[in-house]
Design a protein around this motif. Structure first.
Motif, PDB file in Angstrom:
ATOM      1  N   GLY A   9       0.793  -1.224   0.000  1.00  0.00           N
ATOM      2  CA  GLY A   9       0.000   0.000   0.000  1.00  0.00           C
ATOM      3  C   GLY A   9       0.821   1.267   0.000  1.00  0.00           C
ATOM      4  N   GLY A  10       1.993   1.237   0.642  1.00  0.00           N
ATOM      5  CA  GLY A  10       2.894   2.379   0.615  1.00  0.00           C
ATOM      6  C   GLY A  10       2.371   3.583   1.363  1.00  0.00           C
ATOM      7  N   ALA A  11       3.037   3.948   2.450  1.00  0.00           N
ATOM      8  CA  ALA A  11       2.677   5.153   3.196  1.00  0.00           C
ATOM      9  C   ALA A  11       3.816   6.155   3.208  1.00  0.00           C
ATOM     10  CB  ALA A  11       2.275   4.806   4.630  1.00  0.00           C
ATOM     11  N   SER A  12       5.042   5.656   3.370  1.00  0.00           N
ATOM     12  CA  SER A  12       6.196   6.548   3.419  1.00  0.00           C
ATOM     13  C   SER A  12       7.458   5.778   3.059  1.00  0.00           C
ATOM     14  CB  SER A  12       6.348   7.161   4.814  1.00  0.00           C
ATOM     15  OG  SER A  12       7.480   8.003   4.875  1.00  0.00           O
ATOM     16  N   VAL A  26       1.952   2.460  15.874  1.00  0.00           N
ATOM     17  CA  VAL A  26       2.649   1.185  16.056  1.00  0.00           C
ATOM     18  C   VAL A  26       4.141   1.386  15.830  1.00  0.00           C
ATOM     19  CG1 VAL A  26       0.704  -0.286  15.439  1.00  0.00           C
ATOM     20  CG2 VAL A  26       2.240   0.509  13.655  1.00  0.00           C
ATOM     21  N   SER A  27       4.920   0.671  16.604  1.00  0.00           N
ATOM     22  CA  SER A  27       6.370   0.656  16.471  1.00  0.00           C
ATOM     23  C   SER A  27       6.802  -0.794  16.396  1.00  0.00           C
ATOM     24  CB  SER A  27       7.026   1.345  17.669  1.00  0.00           C
ATOM     25  OG  SER A  27       8.427   1.323  17.587  1.00  0.00           O
ATOM     26  N   SER A  28       7.877  -1.079  15.677  1.00  0.00           N
ATOM     27  CA  SER A  28       8.306  -2.468  15.498  1.00  0.00           C
ATOM     28  C   SER A  28       9.153  -2.948  16.669  1.00  0.00           C
ATOM     29  CB  SER A  28       9.115  -2.609  14.208  1.00  0.00           C
ATOM     30  OG  SER A  28      10.302  -1.825  14.277  1.00  0.00           O
ATOM     31  N   HIS A  29       9.354  -4.262  16.721  1.00  0.00           N
ATOM     32  CA  HIS A  29      10.256  -4.882  17.695  1.00  0.00           C
ATOM     33  C   HIS A  29      11.186  -5.821  16.951  1.00  0.00           C
ATOM     34  CE1 HIS A  29      11.286  -8.062  20.774  1.00  0.00           C
ATOM     35  NE2 HIS A  29      11.731  -6.948  21.329  1.00  0.00           N
ATOM     36  N   LEU A  41       2.434   1.561   6.562  1.00  0.00           N
ATOM     37  CA  LEU A  41       1.430   1.957   7.550  1.00  0.00           C
ATOM     38  C   LEU A  41       1.495   3.455   7.820  1.00  0.00           C
ATOM     39  CD1 LEU A  41       1.870  -0.985  10.090  1.00  0.00           C
ATOM     40  CD2 LEU A  41      -0.068  -0.618   8.543  1.00  0.00           C
ATOM     41  N   ALA A  42       0.371   4.123   7.687  1.00  0.00           N
ATOM     42  CA  ALA A  42       0.321   5.565   7.934  1.00  0.00           C
ATOM     43  C   ALA A  42       0.508   5.905   9.409  1.00  0.00           C
ATOM     44  CB  ALA A  42      -1.002   6.131   7.425  1.00  0.00           C
TER      45      ALA A  42
END
Length: 362
Positions: A125-128, A294-297, A310-311
């Motif tokens: 989808g592409g957000a940034s 959301v932040s990754s781990h 993800l926006a």
């Protein structure tokens, strides 16, 4: 395009020095490298175990689950996920069964991107094309305060505008002194996170959290054991500092419960435990419906592509534990991680390095 076969390899990585955290000493990582092959193309992914414990069990599980994809359409990834979810019902929908799903799911997504000739974040989808990043590969509990300050200054000099340190379950004054020293060293504009690694009680987390508020932390991470979501909700309600949690939660159902209880201000899906790219996206969109970031781990090489789609992406955790396994390196600029425009995840296994590690472990 049908999947021809699934291959797994296991290698052990060891940090330069043992890592000290509230989870205990970390001496090694048992890495399982997963390759899905179809029509001459490959999709690659990685999962791991701490201290190389139960690596053989997890690898055997992934090998056993290969029959869910071999001979199937490689592009029907949601179909695989649904089949796998039903398949592991008897074993349960947490722990290693979900890790097995994640291992294959990620490899299938990498394969899909390569087949389409597109970077995965655009396919999703592409957000940034860039995501804020923080350095998480240091500032451990076993460092002295002087070592913490020197390491934090190195991270800042390297261009990082955010970093994370760890907290202990011991003397709160000791924790406060260390946070103060790091904050004074990096100044007020660098984002600073603090992670208790599930080591505190509810009362201690509230007491410590109130004392930490003067340092303007970006978040206070995992103060309580992952299973105590009700207690975490009470901690979140008692503090002004945002709470970040979720790295130990499984699938959208675990995160739905977190959202219902308002346990965290920032959700942190872990690709291995959430259920792979497919489920990370579901959690990301579920969080967006509630205006939560959301932040990754871990897994920065793979997580970057998902966050780029993800926006509501907040931050990429830069933990370079597995970076030596790849031919390519992550690129950073002005505090952001740059999402690669290469097909799939944009990172490929370094076969020379892997063969060297395999010989070491033989």
């Amino acid at each position: 395009m049908k999947v021809d076969r699934v291959e797994t390899r296991a290698v052990t990585l060891r940090p330069e020095r043992p890592i000290g955290s509230a989870l205990g000493q970390l001496h090694a990582f048992g890495c399982i490298l997963v390759t899905v092959r179809a029509d001459g193309l490959t999709g690659e992914n990685i999962v791991f175990t701490l201290n190389d414990r139960r690596t053989k069990v997890l690898r055997a599980l992934i090998d056993e689950m290969a029959d869910l994809v071999v001979g199937q359409d490689a592009g029907h990834i949601a179909g695989f996920w649904s089949r796998a979810w039903r398949d592991v019902n008897f074993m349960g929908h947490k722990g290693m069964p979900v890790m097995g799903i994640s291992a294959l799911d990620g490899a299938l997504w990498d394969l899909a991107g390569k087949r389409a000739g597109l970077p995965l974040y655009r396919m999703l989808g592409g957000a940034s094309a860039r995501v804020p990043a923080y350095h998480s590969g240091g500032l451990w509990l076993d460092r002295s305060t002087e070592e913490l300050v020197a390491e934090a200054e190195r991270f800042r000099a390297a261009g990082f505008t955010a970093m994370k340190m760890r907290l202990s379950a011991g003397d709160p004054d000791w924790n406060i002194a260390r946070v103060r020293a790091v904050r004074e060293a990096i100044g007020p504009t660098i984002r600073l996170m603090a992670d208790a690694n599930q080591g505190l009680t509810e009362n201690d987390a509230i007491r410590l959290g109130r004392r930490l508020e003067e340092f303007g932390l970006t978040w206070f991470e995992e103060p309580l054991p992952a299973w105590d979501v009700e207690g975490l909700a009470r901690v979140a309600a008692a503090l002004d500092t945002p709470i970040a949690s979720g790295e130990t939660d499984y699938t959208r159902y675990g995160f739905r419960r977190m959202i219902e209880l308002r346990t965290a201000d920032i959700l942190m899906p872990d690709l291995q435990r959430v259920g792979g790219v497919t489920e990370f996206l579901r959690v990301g969109h579920l969080a967006e419906a509630y205006d939560l970031p959301v932040s990754s781990h871990l897994f920065p090489e793979q997580s970057l592509s998902v966050l780029g789609a993800l926006a509501n992406a907040h931050s990429l955790e830069y933990m370079p534990w597995f970076s030596e396994l790849y031919c390519e390196r992550l690129d950073f600029a002005d505090g952001f991680a740059i999402v690669p425009e290469r097909p799939g995840f944009g990172f490929t296994f370094d076969e020379d390095r892997i063969r060297h590690l395999e010989r070491q472990g033989a």
